[in-house]
Write a protein that holds these residues in place. Structure first.
Motif, mmCIF file in Angstrom:
data_model
loop_
_atom_site.group_PDB
_atom_site.id
_atom_site.type_symbol
_atom_site.label_atom_id
_atom_site.label_comp_id
_atom_site.label_asym_id
_atom_site.label_seq_id
_atom_site.Cartn_x
_atom_site.Cartn_y
_atom_site.Cartn_z
ATOM 1 N N ALA B 174 4.563 -16.026 -16.677
ATOM 2 C CA ALA B 174 4.485 -15.247 -18.184
ATOM 3 C C ALA B 174 5.611 -13.497 -17.507
ATOM 4 C CB ALA B 174 3.735 -14.656 -18.960
ATOM 5 N N VAL B 175 5.277 -13.445 -16.263
ATOM 6 C CA VAL B 175 5.232 -12.387 -15.891
ATOM 7 C C VAL B 175 6.790 -12.431 -14.685
ATOM 8 C CG1 VAL B 175 4.809 -10.471 -13.021
ATOM 9 C CG2 VAL B 175 3.090 -10.685 -15.632
ATOM 10 N N ASP B 176 6.765 -13.567 -14.129
ATOM 11 C CA ASP B 176 8.352 -13.941 -13.183
ATOM 12 C C ASP B 176 9.177 -14.804 -13.211
ATOM 13 O OD1 ASP B 176 7.095 -11.521 -11.685
ATOM 14 O OD2 ASP B 176 6.620 -13.118 -10.047
ATOM 15 N N GLY B 177 8.701 -15.416 -14.427
ATOM 16 C CA GLY B 177 9.103 -16.648 -14.968
ATOM 17 C C GLY B 177 9.617 -17.363 -13.703
ATOM 18 N N GLU B 178 8.560 -17.961 -13.089
ATOM 19 C CA GLU B 178 8.611 -18.292 -11.401
ATOM 20 C C GLU B 178 8.408 -20.446 -12.330
ATOM 21 O OE1 GLU B 178 9.459 -17.905 -8.354
ATOM 22 O OE2 GLU B 178 9.576 -20.003 -8.342
ATOM 23 N N VAL B 179 9.142 -21.004 -11.993
ATOM 24 C CA VAL B 179 9.398 -22.415 -11.878
ATOM 25 C C VAL B 179 8.672 -23.173 -12.032
ATOM 26 C CG1 VAL B 179 10.774 -24.348 -12.221
ATOM 27 C CG2 VAL B 179 11.944 -22.655 -12.600
ATOM 28 N N LEU B 180 8.111 -22.775 -9.895
ATOM 29 C CA LEU B 180 6.972 -23.009 -9.641
ATOM 30 C C LEU B 180 6.291 -23.444 -10.583
ATOM 31 C CD1 LEU B 180 6.500 -24.707 -6.752
ATOM 32 C CD2 LEU B 180 6.204 -22.524 -5.689
ATOM 33 N N GLY B 181 5.759 -21.772 -10.537
ATOM 34 C CA GLY B 181 4.270 -21.597 -11.546
ATOM 35 C C GLY B 181 3.839 -22.628 -12.667
ATOM 36 N N ALA B 182 5.358 -22.149 -12.857
ATOM 37 C CA ALA B 182 5.130 -23.987 -14.604
ATOM 38 C C ALA B 182 5.122 -25.406 -14.339
ATOM 39 C CB ALA B 182 6.878 -23.484 -15.368
ATOM 40 N N VAL B 183 5.225 -24.999 -12.691
ATOM 41 C CA VAL B 183 5.152 -27.015 -12.305
ATOM 42 C C VAL B 183 3.793 -26.868 -12.432
ATOM 43 C CG1 VAL B 183 4.897 -28.076 -10.521
ATOM 44 C CG2 VAL B 183 7.719 -26.984 -11.558
ATOM 45 N N LEU B 184 3.804 -25.924 -11.966
ATOM 46 C CA LEU B 184 2.018 -25.640 -10.784
ATOM 47 C C LEU B 184 1.171 -25.595 -12.310
ATOM 48 C CD1 LEU B 184 -0.238 -25.199 -8.632
ATOM 49 C CD2 LEU B 184 -0.495 -22.776 -9.329
ATOM 50 N N LEU B 185 1.479 -24.693 -13.007
ATOM 51 C CA LEU B 185 1.045 -24.727 -15.076
ATOM 52 C C LEU B 185 0.468 -26.159 -15.113
ATOM 53 C CD1 LEU B 185 -0.592 -23.221 -16.759
ATOM 54 C CD2 LEU B 185 2.035 -22.286 -18.164
ATOM 55 N N ALA B 186 1.267 -27.200 -15.010
ATOM 56 C CA ALA B 186 1.621 -28.679 -16.155
ATOM 57 C C ALA B 186 0.688 -29.270 -14.862
ATOM 58 C CB ALA B 186 2.748 -28.876 -15.986
ATOM 59 N N VAL B 187 0.834 -29.169 -13.719
ATOM 60 C CA VAL B 187 -0.382 -29.997 -13.361
ATOM 61 C C VAL B 187 -1.759 -29.600 -13.668
ATOM 62 C CG1 VAL B 187 -1.160 -30.795 -10.248
ATOM 63 C CG2 VAL B 187 0.975 -30.746 -11.431
ATOM 64 N N LEU B 188 -1.749 -28.533 -13.738
ATOM 65 C CA LEU B 188 -3.519 -27.969 -13.974
ATOM 66 C C LEU B 188 -4.099 -28.643 -14.458
ATOM 67 C CD1 LEU B 188 -3.433 -23.853 -12.013
ATOM 68 C CD2 LEU B 188 -4.878 -26.321 -11.666
ATOM 69 N N THR B 189 -2.792 -27.778 -16.343
ATOM 70 C CA THR B 189 -3.403 -27.638 -17.064
ATOM 71 C C THR B 189 -3.678 -30.218 -18.099
ATOM 72 O OG1 THR B 189 -1.008 -27.689 -17.964
ATOM 73 C CG2 THR B 189 -2.496 -26.099 -18.450
ATOM 74 N N LEU B 190 -2.834 -31.077 -16.940
ATOM 75 C CA LEU B 190 -2.646 -32.342 -16.888
ATOM 76 C C LEU B 190 -4.591 -32.467 -16.817
ATOM 77 C CD1 LEU B 190 0.863 -34.101 -15.886
ATOM 78 C CD2 LEU B 190 -0.193 -33.633 -17.785
ATOM 79 N N ALA B 191 -4.430 -32.209 -15.497
ATOM 80 C CA ALA B 191 -6.273 -32.548 -15.340
ATOM 81 C C ALA B 191 -6.769 -31.570 -16.189
ATOM 82 C CB ALA B 191 -6.481 -31.413 -14.004
ATOM 83 N N LEU B 192 -6.443 -30.497 -16.657
ATOM 84 C CA LEU B 192 -7.618 -30.307 -17.895
ATOM 85 C C LEU B 192 -7.747 -30.873 -19.069
ATOM 86 C CD1 LEU B 192 -9.143 -27.406 -17.370
ATOM 87 C CD2 LEU B 192 -6.526 -26.805 -19.167
ATOM 88 N N GLY B 193 -6.228 -30.962 -19.322
ATOM 89 C CA GLY B 193 -6.746 -31.927 -20.598
ATOM 90 C C GLY B 193 -7.727 -33.854 -20.746
ATOM 91 N N LEU B 194 -7.371 -33.985 -19.185
ATOM 92 C CA LEU B 194 -8.345 -35.225 -18.450
ATOM 93 C C LEU B 194 -9.707 -34.408 -18.533
ATOM 94 C CD1 LEU B 194 -6.857 -36.606 -15.651
ATOM 95 C CD2 LEU B 194 -6.608 -37.558 -18.302
ATOM 96 N N LEU B 195 -9.815 -33.216 -18.609
ATOM 97 C CA LEU B 195 -11.018 -32.922 -18.361
ATOM 98 C C LEU B 195 -11.984 -33.068 -19.639
ATOM 99 C CD1 LEU B 195 -11.417 -30.338 -15.409
ATOM 100 C CD2 LEU B 195 -12.725 -32.449 -15.603
#
Lengths: 100, 456
Positions: B174-195
């Motif tokens: 949200a602050v930086d518009g960093e693509v890497l952050g968005a990829v990280l976010l996707a990975v973490l939230t994929l795990a979150l969906g499983l949890l």
């Protein structure tokens, strides 16, 4: 379009959605899920719009993946809903579907 | 195509979607409604091609052809009994497409203000949860993964750490518009969906499917904001509203809060229950005895459950209904809102077997009728007729509204075994003096009953 206008559309859509959905017959809850699910496949429009002018090949390839996924959702959703809805009939109407 | 025309035609498509949902207020208008919705979708897709004039048109058309073929094939082949899995999977791919489109829009570098980036992060988050959660739900329903709640030691901490990481990555995007952050976010939230889905048991799946349905809609609405596309906002919001309402209805029908259903297993494993068979005496009977009971009744109410779907017994059920009706017996079906694995599951199955939908009664409508009913026939249902919901305050289903089959003069259970239902709770009704059990696969038992009733 600016953020406020989009927000306005969103808020009004919430109320329309609530009004329409609360009138859905409970017999049709499964077709409601699959039909509304098909509607969410309209994200296809978004995937096409982004894929249309990207310069990067990597992004384009990933967009193609998104297009495939969205089309599966959109087309599959409408087809399966139609298949289900064809089966619902009221008492007295005699036509029977051939059994699978 | 001018911008005004595009906007106008998107509006037409949005109205088509509203009509599609409006059509579902009655089975007689539903099919036309669905076709109107499909027409709206077609208009929207044609408009986006005309408006954007894509550079690499052929590739895009190939991708659409591939997706369309997969979708059509899957939709035509799937058995009606497998509908919950199918819907779960379609939910998932929609969510994935939404998350992906937001992620790629960010990667394109057309970054906007804080609000825009925050919504982008949110789209990636909710879309990824929808995807992984739906795939896991599919696995549970398809029995690739056990349908029982899955918990591992320290799961709570893993979940908390994932949530913390998700928030951090979300803020970064949200602050930086960093693509890497968005990829990280996707990975973490994929795990979150499983949890999120792992600890949910099979009987609670109707809620989870409805919730994921809502999530997929919210994903699309959020991606509409990211792409400044009003059609996506309207369509996504309609779906979100539908999923949210269904989730609420299902939670009410279970007499539990959403939080309790999703996180109940974390709290104390009360929904785990027992899997042991009881050795208390029950009265079991053969098909002939049950056929006599049914064949000389005046009024029979059938309470179907997930067992009917598992055994694919809907056609045999219909045959038995026909036989009984030939004898002048009144047969109706009592449909509990959470019977089966998704909202309306039983209705679709019985519709496939050509049972007229006006024979299917909702719980509130049918419950007073049990008092004047000769035989209540419970086919593959357990928790939704379990009086423990009224009488056992400690029970996980306590407070859930149930079908009052116990008020009928006689109760017949068609069961595979004495194993308790999905919630793992003993059903006192099985040991009641007016209860008869017919053991066996629901389809076989029903076929035997058809033959036995014919022979009366």
């Amino acid at each position: 379009m600016d953020g406020i206008a989009l927000l306005t559309v969103f808020v009004l859509a919430v109320f329309v959605g609530y009004e329409v959905i609360s009138k859905v017959s409970s017999t049709l809850h499964t077709p409601l899920m699959s039909g509304s699910n098909a509607i969410s496949g309209i994200v296809l429009v978004g995937t096409i719009a982004v894929a249309a002018h990207t310069e990067s090949t990597a992004i384009f390839v990933l967009e193609l993946v998104a297009i495939v996924l969205a089309t599966v959702n959109l087309v599959g959703g409408f087809v399966v809903t139609d298949r289900m809805l064809r089966m619902f009939r009221a008492r007295g109407r005699k036509e029977r579907e051939p059994r699978a | 195509m001018s911008e005004n025309w595009t906007a106008l035609l998107y509006l037409v498509a949005a109205v088509c979607f509203i009509f599609a949902l409006k059509g579902l207020s009655s089975p007689s208008t539903a099919r036309v409604g669905n076709l109107v919705g499909a027409a709206g979708a077609l208009v929207a897709v044609l408009v986006v091609f005309a408006a954007e004039r894509p550079d690499r048109l052929v590739w895009i058309l190939v991708a659409i052809a591939v997706g369309g073929a997969i979708g059509t094939l899957a939709a035509r082949r799937v058995a009606m009994t497998a509908m919950p899995q199918m819907v779960a999977l379609f939910n998932g791919v929609g969510g994935a497409a939404g998350a992906l489109v937001a992620l790629l829009e960010l990667a394109e570098g057309t970054s906007g203000d804080l609000a825009h980036l925050a919504v982008t992060a949110f789209t990636v988050l909710i879309g990824s949860i929808t995807f992984s959660g739906s795939v896991l739900t599919f696995g549970k329903l398809q029995e690739l993964v056990t349908g029982r709640p899955i918990l591992f030691p320290g799961m709570r901490w893993v979940a908390l750490a994932t949530v913390a990481g998700t928030l951090a990555a979300g803020v970064w995007v949200a602050v930086d518009g960093e693509v890497l952050g968005a990829v990280l976010l996707a990975v973490l939230t994929l795990a979150l969906g499983l949890l999120l889905v792992l600890p949910v048991g099979g009987a609670d799946v109707p809620i989870v499917i409805s919730l994921l349905n809502a999530f997929s809609g919210i994903t699309v609405a959020a991606s509409g904001y990211v792409l400044s596309n009003t059609l996506l906002i309207v369509a996504g919001t309609l779906v979100g509203a539908s999923g949210t309402l269904l989730t609420k209805m299902m939670a009410d029908a279970m007499g539990r809060s959403l939080v309790n259903i999703l996180f109940g297993a974390f709290a104390g494993g009360s929904t785990l229950g027992s899997t042991t068979e009881s050795d208390r005496p029950v009265r079991s009977a053969g098909p002939q005895d049950v056929a006599i009971l049914l064949g000389y009744a005046r009024k029979v109410i059938v309470a179907p459950g997930y067992g009917l779907a598992v055994a694919q017994a809907q056609h045999a059920m219909r045959d038995l209904t026909d036989e009984l009706e030939k004898r002048g017996i009144e047969v109706t079906f009592a449909i509990h809102p959470v019977a089966g694995r998704m909202p309306g599951h039983m209705n679709v199955l019985l519709a496939e077997a050509d049972v007229p939908y006006d024979k299917l009664k909702e719980m509130t409508e049918i419950n007073p009728e049990f008092r004047t009913t000769d035989v209540a026939l419970v086919v593959g249902a357990n928790d939704v007729v379990n009086p423990a919901a009224h009488s056992a305050p400690g029970s996980p289903i306590y407070g859930m509204p149930i079908l009052e089959v116990a008020h009928a003069d006689a109760v017949v259970f068609l069961k595979r075994s004495m194993r308790p239902g999905f919630a793992g709770i003993e059903n006192e009704l099985l040991y009641d003096a007016k209860t008869t059990l017919l053991f066996g696969d629901a389809k076989e038992s029903l076929s035997k009953l058809v033959a036995a009733v014919k022979a009366l």
